[in-house]
Design a protein around this motif. Structure first.
Motif, PDB file in Angstrom:
ATOM      1  N   LEU A  27       0.814  -1.214   0.000  1.00 21.20           N
ATOM      2  CA  LEU A  27       0.000   0.000   0.000  1.00 21.20           C
ATOM      3  C   LEU A  27       0.846   1.262   0.000  1.00 21.20           C
ATOM      4  N   ASN A  28       2.093   1.125   0.433  1.00 24.91           N
ATOM      5  CA  ASN A  28       2.994   2.276   0.385  1.00 24.91           C
ATOM      6  C   ASN A  28       3.190   2.729  -1.061  1.00 24.91           C
ATOM      7  N   HIS A  29       3.241   4.008  -1.270  1.00 26.62           N
ATOM      8  CA  HIS A  29       3.383   4.631  -2.585  1.00 26.62           C
ATOM      9  C   HIS A  29       2.099   4.633  -3.408  1.00 26.62           C
ATOM     10  N   ILE A  30       1.034   4.027  -2.893  1.00 24.49           N
ATOM     11  CA  ILE A  30      -0.233   4.072  -3.619  1.00 24.49           C
ATOM     12  C   ILE A  30      -0.888   5.429  -3.362  1.00 24.49           C
ATOM     13  N   PRO A  31      -1.194   6.199  -4.411  1.00 22.67           N
ATOM     14  CA  PRO A  31      -1.790   7.534  -4.216  1.00 22.67           C
ATOM     15  C   PRO A  31      -3.058   7.457  -3.370  1.00 22.67           C
ATOM     16  N   GLN A  32      -3.188   8.400  -2.455  1.00 18.05           N
ATOM     17  CA  GLN A  32      -4.342   8.375  -1.560  1.00 18.05           C
ATOM     18  C   GLN A  32      -5.650   8.721  -2.260  1.00 18.05           C
ATOM     19  N   ASN A  33      -5.552   9.302  -3.442  1.00 16.58           N
ATOM     20  CA  ASN A  33      -6.773   9.626  -4.184  1.00 16.58           C
ATOM     21  C   ASN A  33      -7.136   8.541  -5.201  1.00 16.58           C
ATOM     22  N   ALA A  34      -6.572   7.343  -5.029  1.00 14.55           N
ATOM     23  CA  ALA A  34      -6.938   6.219  -5.906  1.00 14.55           C
ATOM     24  C   ALA A  34      -8.391   5.854  -5.680  1.00 14.55           C
ATOM     25  N   SER A  35      -9.136   5.690  -6.746  1.00  9.78           N
ATOM     26  CA  SER A  35     -10.553   5.348  -6.612  1.00  9.78           C
ATOM     27  C   SER A  35     -10.759   3.856  -6.429  1.00  9.78           C
ATOM     28  N   ILE A  36      -9.976   3.036  -7.133  1.00  6.60           N
ATOM     29  CA  ILE A  36     -10.094   1.575  -7.028  1.00  6.60           C
ATOM     30  C   ILE A  36      -8.710   0.983  -6.800  1.00  6.60           C
ATOM     31  N   ASN A 191     -12.533   3.412  -2.847  1.00  3.66           N
ATOM     32  CA  ASN A 191     -12.583   4.643  -2.050  1.00  3.66           C
ATOM     33  C   ASN A 191     -13.615   5.530  -2.732  1.00  3.66           C
ATOM     34  N   THR A 192     -14.855   5.465  -2.277  1.00  2.00           N
ATOM     35  CA  THR A 192     -15.951   6.073  -3.025  1.00  2.00           C
ATOM     36  C   THR A 192     -15.805   7.584  -3.173  1.00  2.00           C
ATOM     37  N   LYS A 193     -15.008   8.207  -2.317  1.00  2.00           N
ATOM     38  CA  LYS A 193     -14.808   9.660  -2.402  1.00  2.00           C
ATOM     39  C   LYS A 193     -14.246  10.057  -3.755  1.00  2.00           C
ATOM     40  N   TYR A 194     -13.483   9.160  -4.374  1.00  2.00           N
ATOM     41  CA  TYR A 194     -12.822   9.481  -5.644  1.00  2.00           C
ATOM     42  C   TYR A 194     -13.368   8.655  -6.812  1.00  2.00           C
ATOM     43  N   CYS A 195     -14.596   8.179  -6.690  1.00  2.00           N
ATOM     44  CA  CYS A 195     -15.155   7.293  -7.718  1.00  2.00           C
ATOM     45  C   CYS A 195     -16.060   8.014  -8.716  1.00  2.00           C
ATOM     46  N   GLU A 212     -22.054   8.515  -2.466  1.00  2.00           N
ATOM     47  CA  GLU A 212     -23.186   8.677  -1.565  1.00  2.00           C
ATOM     48  C   GLU A 212     -23.641   7.346  -0.959  1.00  2.00           C
ATOM     49  N   PHE A 213     -23.059   6.238  -1.418  1.00  2.00           N
ATOM     50  CA  PHE A 213     -23.476   4.938  -0.904  1.00  2.00           C
ATOM     51  C   PHE A 213     -22.792   4.597   0.412  1.00  2.00           C
ATOM     52  N   SER A 214     -21.464   4.664   0.454  1.00  2.00           N
ATOM     53  CA  SER A 214     -20.695   4.401   1.676  1.00  2.00           C
ATOM     54  C   SER A 214     -19.347   5.082   1.506  1.00  2.00           C
ATOM     55  N   ASP A 215     -18.446   4.889   2.477  1.00  2.00           N
ATOM     56  CA  ASP A 215     -17.116   5.493   2.358  1.00  2.00           C
ATOM     57  C   ASP A 215     -16.118   4.546   1.718  1.00  2.00           C
ATOM     58  N   TRP A 216     -16.099   3.304   2.175  1.00  2.00           N
ATOM     59  CA  TRP A 216     -15.210   2.301   1.595  1.00  2.00           C
ATOM     60  C   TRP A 216     -16.014   1.033   1.279  1.00  2.00           C
ATOM     61  N   ILE A 217     -15.625   0.369   0.213  1.00  2.00           N
ATOM     62  CA  ILE A 217     -16.225  -0.921  -0.145  1.00  2.00           C
ATOM     63  C   ILE A 217     -15.094  -1.888  -0.449  1.00  2.00           C
ATOM     64  N   SER A 218     -15.148  -3.050   0.174  1.00  2.00           N
ATOM     65  CA  SER A 218     -14.150  -4.100  -0.065  1.00  2.00           C
ATOM     66  C   SER A 218     -14.874  -5.354  -0.534  1.00  2.00           C
TER      67      SER A 218
END
Length: 818
Positions: A27-36, A191-195, A212-218
């Motif tokens: 997870l290191n180096h993965i941009p925090q604004n990644a949508s999926i 990360n639904t914030k950026y989807c 608007e559905f949830s914050d995170w989905i796994s």
């Protein structure tokens, strides 16, 4: 969780062809604004699963896939030996770039093995990375001491090199990531914030936003040959009530029952359940940012179901105290309508279900009815009638092959259950996707696919799943279910009949009301056009191909007119002929040699006029007016290569003419004709009289009589080899008899479809339609409700029969025999 949500998920998930993910350090180096983010536990297995899934293989052949995901080309050449992670990030507006990360190895990627490529070494802040062009697609490759990174964006690689101090990984993502399993080939994190970009395929009129559905989905990816399943959890921020899933926080589910009341042919169902409605209602007030409020009207409600019927909605609520709600509804009604024994209330308060606003916005409660402990609402009358009719015929959604296929993949109890039929998916593609996207995936065959969505509330999170699955279960054959009803402006005057749409090759319905308005109704049950005529149509409408180009027209007579109109309802000139008399019989159309050189025969009292394709009188037709009224339209028969035109006259004479209108056979005996037609049965002119005697006249004029001991009002129909007779409540076919319940029966009708013979009769007194096979065995689920004789066809060319009949005085009903 609407149809648009579920289908959208499927499209997005299928789009990710060869993606990957890793263990916590990945997870290191993965941009925090990644949508999926996609964690791939076993890259080879994941790719193998995708290759073997039938639907994904089909999707990969579409222009949408090649245009949207060809930039992943380089990833098809990699062979990671460890876990991998691929993230998607919106770098430029309207474009998702990817960043792939995995442990470096000697076997990961060998550019030398790739043909049709160019390779260039670049430098940024004294660090080197590779720019590779493969089949016109750019990819950037960077290696540090431990990991290899591949990206479609040079900026992402440069950001990675430039970042000296790594930001903290989102704690929710880390928790989800660390708890994700390794038994399945891949796990997806949203990360639904950026989807926002994920909804770019939807039309602007569609306001769905995944954030608007949830914050995170796994979701774990479980890919089988006939099923693509994503199952896992959704999370909302603690204390947040702004997400849709938060409506069900601390709301226990109950058994979903919408499927037991929805019509078998529903396009989709959505079931929302609440074991403790009070908690749901508190959540909704917070979600809507409304003042706290206690609801007393619906406190006993345990389920709200939404059912898609003919592109409209019906809504049901299930409660353990229906009496309370029924009393309120009765006080709220100013009119009642009886439909098949059910009382439908017309409601004054069209916002009766406003307390469910969050899950049911903009729905008008114009009508309501009660079925057992369930109350069903609709905006328009027809879908509610359709729902009642299906329920009474025991043709409910739980008996469909769609639900049978879905139930093996779902929990019995859920807060949200969504199931879409192939028709529902197709409607979504047509109405909710942008036109260019819809065309790009137009070749996809959804005819045997269903979409399933489910959400179950748990402590602090929500079990979530979305499934694209092939229909694998088959229902029992011959399950008869109402397909739709159509209400006309006025009461019906003619029996509805099927006509062919020469454009789609499917069947449509044509019918006239008592105000002489003619209606053409589409295969799907929508009124195509209405045309005002001067009089009532006599007999059946006959389709002809005047110009021999495959474009069919409608030909018929009224009391004093002979008309031909085209498919748009426009008069085909010169076929707008008016006669002085107002006593025309129904139209006869002869096509002697099956070459579309039609002869249109108009009988006006004792006169016969014959017209050709140009609307001109046929000069060679020499019929002489005898002054005897012709009581039924002439019919054409061909025996042993000879043509015969036959009809009855008022004095009991059976006339049998040749093509030019002179007598070919003289029948000397007078016959007291019954009200039935003349038929060709076993190469004889076959008819009955009012005393119930069957007459068979051969080509020499000889008569053979059989006393069938029928009542005056008997009815019969015949083909060349089959005779069906309805006498009082006894139906006879091929020497067999069956006794039906006492009633007032219309004439029997014989149909031959899909190489099978059927006979139908309708009890007009008790409003029951019967259908039997050639051995007089009743077709399953019959009798069904109806008010007229039927017309039976394979309406939509799916090898399943449909039939149309009069429903209420001002409506028609279409049934499907599954």
């Amino acid at each position: 969780m609407k149809l648009k949500v579920c289908v959208f998920f499927i499209i997005v998930f299928l789009s990710c062809k060869k993606e990957a993910s890793t263990s916590s350090s990945l997870l290191n180096h993965i941009p925090q604004n990644a949508s999926i983010l996609i964690k791939i536990n076993d890259y080879d297995l994941f790719i193998s699963d995708l290759k073997n899934n039938a639907f994904i293989k089909e999707y990969q052949q579409t222009p949408h896939y090649s245009e949207s995901f060809k930039y992943l080309k380089l990833l098809s050449y990699i062979k990671p030996g460890k876990e991998s992670i691929i993230s998607f990030i919106e770098v430029g507006k309207g474009k998702l770039d990817y960043l792939f990360k995995t442990k470096s190895s000697s076997t990961l990627l060998n550019l030398k093995d790739i043909k049709n490529k160019t390779v260039e070494e670049l430098t940024y802040e004294n660090y080197s990375f590779t720019k590779a062009t493969i089949e016109d697609q750019l990819a950037y490759i960077y290696k540090d001491t431990e990991y290899t990174f591949i990206s479609s964006s040079q900026l992402l690689i440069e950001n990675l090199i430039r970042t000296k101090e790594l930001p903290d990984t989102d704690l929710k993502l880390k928790k989800l990531y660390d708890s994700s399993g390794k038994s399945n080939s891949a796990v997806l994190f949203f990360n639904t914030k950026y989807c926002k970009e994920l909804t770019s395929s939807l039309k602007e009129t569609n306001h769905f936003d995944l954030s608007e559905f949830s914050d995170w989905i796994s979701l774990d990816a479980i890919v089988k040959q006939n099923e693509f399943k994503l199952t896992g959890i959704s999370i909302c921020n603690e204390g947040s009530h702004s997400k849709f899933a938060s409506l069900f926080s601390n709301v226990s589910p109950v058994l979903n029952k919408t499927q037991f009341y929805a019509p078998i042919n529903a396009q989709y169902i959505i079931s929302y359940t609440f074991k403790n409605f009070e908690n749901y209602y508190k959540n909704q007030q917070k979600y809507l940012e409304a003042l706290p409020k206690k609801d007393t009207t619906f406190q006993a409600v345990q389920e709200l179901g939404i059912i898609g019927v003919s592109n409209e909605k019906v809504v049901l609520i299930q409660t353990f105290d229906a009496t309370h709600l029924v009393d309120i509804l009765n006080q709220n009604s100013n009119e009642t309508i009886n439909y098949q024994g059910n009382e439908i209330l017309k409601l004054i308060d069209v916002n009766f279900l406003a307390p469910f606003k969050a899950i049911l916005p903009n729905f008008k409660t114009n009508y309501a009815t009660i079925v057992e402990e369930v109350i069903i609402f609709s905006e328009n009358l027809a879908p509610l009638q359709n729902t009642i009719s299906n329920y009474k015929n025991e043709a409910t959604f739980n008996k469909s092959e769609i639900y049978s296929s879905a139930k093996t993949s779902i929990a019995d109890e859920s807060n949200i259950l969504f199931i879409s039929s192939p028709e529902g998916i197709a409607n979504f593609r047509e109405h909710e996707l942008k036109e260019d996207i819809s065309k790009q995936i137009g070749a996809l065959d959804f005819s045997n696919q269903i979409v399933i969505g489910q959400l179950v509330s748990d402590k602090g999170f929500f079990h979530s799943s979305i499934i694209l699955k092939k229909i694998t279960e088959k229902t029992e054959s011959n399950l008869t279910a109402p397909l739709y009803t159509v209400q006309l402006d006025h009461n019906i005057a003619t029996e509805p009949q099927f006509v062919k749409n020469y454009l789609t090759k499917k069947k449509e319905i044509i019918v006239q009301d008592v105000k002489n308005i003619l209606y053409l109704i589409s295969t799907e049950g929508k009124v195509v056009w209405k045309k005002q005529l001067e009089g009532k149509i006599k007999g059946e409408i006959i389709q002809v191909d005047l110009y021999k180009n495959g474009r069919l027209q409608f030909a018929f007579t009224t009391d004093n007119q002979f008309l031909i109109i085209d498919r748009n309802g426009t008069i085909v000139k010169p076929f707008n002929l008016t006669f002085d008399s107002a006593e025309l019989n129904s139209l006869s159309v002869f096509d002697y040699d099956n070459n579309r050189n039609y002869r249109f025969i108009i009988t006006d009292k004792s006169k016969i006029s014959m017209f050709d394709n140009s609307g001109k009188l046929v000069e060679g037709f020499k019929f002489k007016d005898t002054g005897k009224t012709i009581t039924k339209a002439p019919k054409h028969f061909r025996f042993n290569k000879k043509d015969y035109i036959t009809f009855p006259e008022e004095d009991g004479t059976l006339r049998i003419l040749n093509r030019v209108g002179t007598d070919r056979i003289i029948v000397k005996e007078k016959i007291d004709f019954s009200d039935n037609e003349i038929y060709n049965y076993k190469n004889n002119f076959t008819l009955t009289d009012t005393k119930g005697i069957l007459y068979q006249v051969n080509e020499k004029g000889a008569i053979e009589k059989s006393n069938l001991k029928l009542t005056k009002d008997h009815g019969f129909d015949a083909t060349t080899n089959t005779l069906a007779v309805m006498n009082e409540n006894t139906l006879m076919l091929k020497g067999k008899k069956i006794e039906l319940e006492l009633g007032l029966y219309a004439k029997p009708k014989i149909f031959y479809n899909n190489d099978k013979l059927y006979v139908s009769v309708t009890d007009l007194q008790n409003q029951k339609i019967y259908l039997f096979d050639s051995n007089l065995n009743p077709i399953q689920n019959f009798p069904v409700f109806g008010n007229s004789s039927i017309d039976l066809e394979d309406m939509d060319n799916d090898k399943k029969l449909e039939f149309v009949a009069k429903d209420q005085e001002n409506s028609i009903i279409v049934y499907r025999i599954n």
